[in-house]
Design an enzyme around this catalytic site. Sequence first.
Site, short mmCIF file in Angstrom:
data_model
loop_
_atom_site.label_atom_id
_atom_site.label_comp_id
_atom_site.label_asym_id
_atom_site.label_seq_id
_atom_site.Cartn_x
_atom_site.Cartn_y
_atom_site.Cartn_z
CG ASP A 190 -5.15 -0.60 3.04
OD1 ASP A 190 -4.21 -1.41 3.22
OD2 ASP A 190 -4.99 0.60 2.82
CG HIS A 273 0.73 -3.18 3.08
ND1 HIS A 273 -0.10 -3.42 4.16
CD2 HIS A 273 0.11 -2.21 2.34
CE1 HIS A 273 -1.15 -2.61 4.09
NE2 HIS A 273 -1.05 -1.86 2.99
CG HIS A 276 -0.44 -4.90 -2.18
ND1 HIS A 276 0.42 -3.90 -2.59
CD2 HIS A 276 -1.63 -4.64 -2.77
CE1 HIS A 276 -0.23 -3.07 -3.40
NE2 HIS A 276 -1.48 -3.49 -3.52
CG HIS A 289 -3.77 -0.89 -1.59
ND1 HIS A 289 -2.41 -1.02 -1.72
CD2 HIS A 289 -4.00 -0.72 -0.27
CE1 HIS A 289 -1.84 -0.92 -0.53
NE2 HIS A 289 -2.79 -0.74 0.38
ZN LIG Z 1 -2.41 -0.36 2.41
#
Ligand SMILES: [Zn+2]
Length: 375
Positions: A190, A273, A276, A289
Amino acid sequence: MQLRRILMSPKRGDELKIAVRTMYLPSQYMQGKGAIYYLGQKARPYGNRAYVIGGGKALAAAGDRVRKSLESNGIEVAKWDDSVKECTHATINRLVDSGKHANAHFVVCVGGGRAIDTAKAVAWKLKIPAIAVGTQCASNADASSESVVYTEDHKFLEVMALSRNPVMVIEDTEIISKAPVKYMVYGMGDALSCKFEGEAYAKARAKKKDGIVPTGAALALGDACYRSLMEHGVAAITDLKNGIHSHAVDEVIEAVKLSSALAFENTGCALAHALHNGLTRTGLVMGEHGEIVAYGTIVQMIYEGRPKEDIRNVISWCDRVGLPTKLKKMGNPSKSALKQAVEYASEKDHNAHNMPEKVKPSDLLAAMDSLERGV
Ligand SMILES: [Zn+2]
């Protein structure tokens, strides 16, 4: 016109638009072996009644030390809740209701991202300060002023902007280094995104001239986080697997817990993101994540036309620390699922607006293709 509206009736988040350069920060960050023992001493200026909120596992591991440190500094534990499993509105509201009668002066938030985000939101709703104590390295929630809210079955719902960071962030590296190694892998995945997304965000703001300018400090922290991950990430994972709490482990904890947290919340997420979110919505992509964001970061680098050498370095680093760089490691979604994912990521996901140019689904798909074929 917008400035006039803001001055007449300011809403939360507006200060980012008029104050030109804004930065959210905690008052103090402490990291080290045994840092948790400073909790009581550091919390004293905020009052003498604590509301401790955490996950069951986190408080089983660190709860005794939390209580001892508070009580030995004359702070009463007014309420203790170790039931947090998911950061949902229902849990937040339940903990706010039960906290109202405790007359606590501050909330001690203990655990991973879900528990910390829940407890920060509770403190914010009770209008009292939050003190964050991290117990693993999967998340950079501890220092930030946001809470990510999910449904009961862990589907993303919204980000709550709390407009206040925890006043104290305590990272006891002894506790964090004993958590399962995979958590640090996810946290690094992340954190990898914050440099690239922050830089895209800064370019987008400069181009769109919407009055928002990220601080140079936030961008520098994103860059520092990236350099630290590249330099220490592989050694940190190897050391943790061998049960060694090394200098590399400490460097990575700081990169994730401090640098990436302040970088991401003082810039903005972008394509990594957005992708994602597009991929997870299909329901056909497997992974945590941080794993999917790391993959999304490589795709963003390709999409942006970053130097091949930099992209290859990041791919090789991901391979060595155990982050996915190919779709087959994430459930191998079908072509139609990928099409659906890139369309969502390019057109519907709000993070895509933080790219300097409008994202084209076909270009995004081409970037993913090129990663599959080998950069
Ligand atoms: Zn994140």
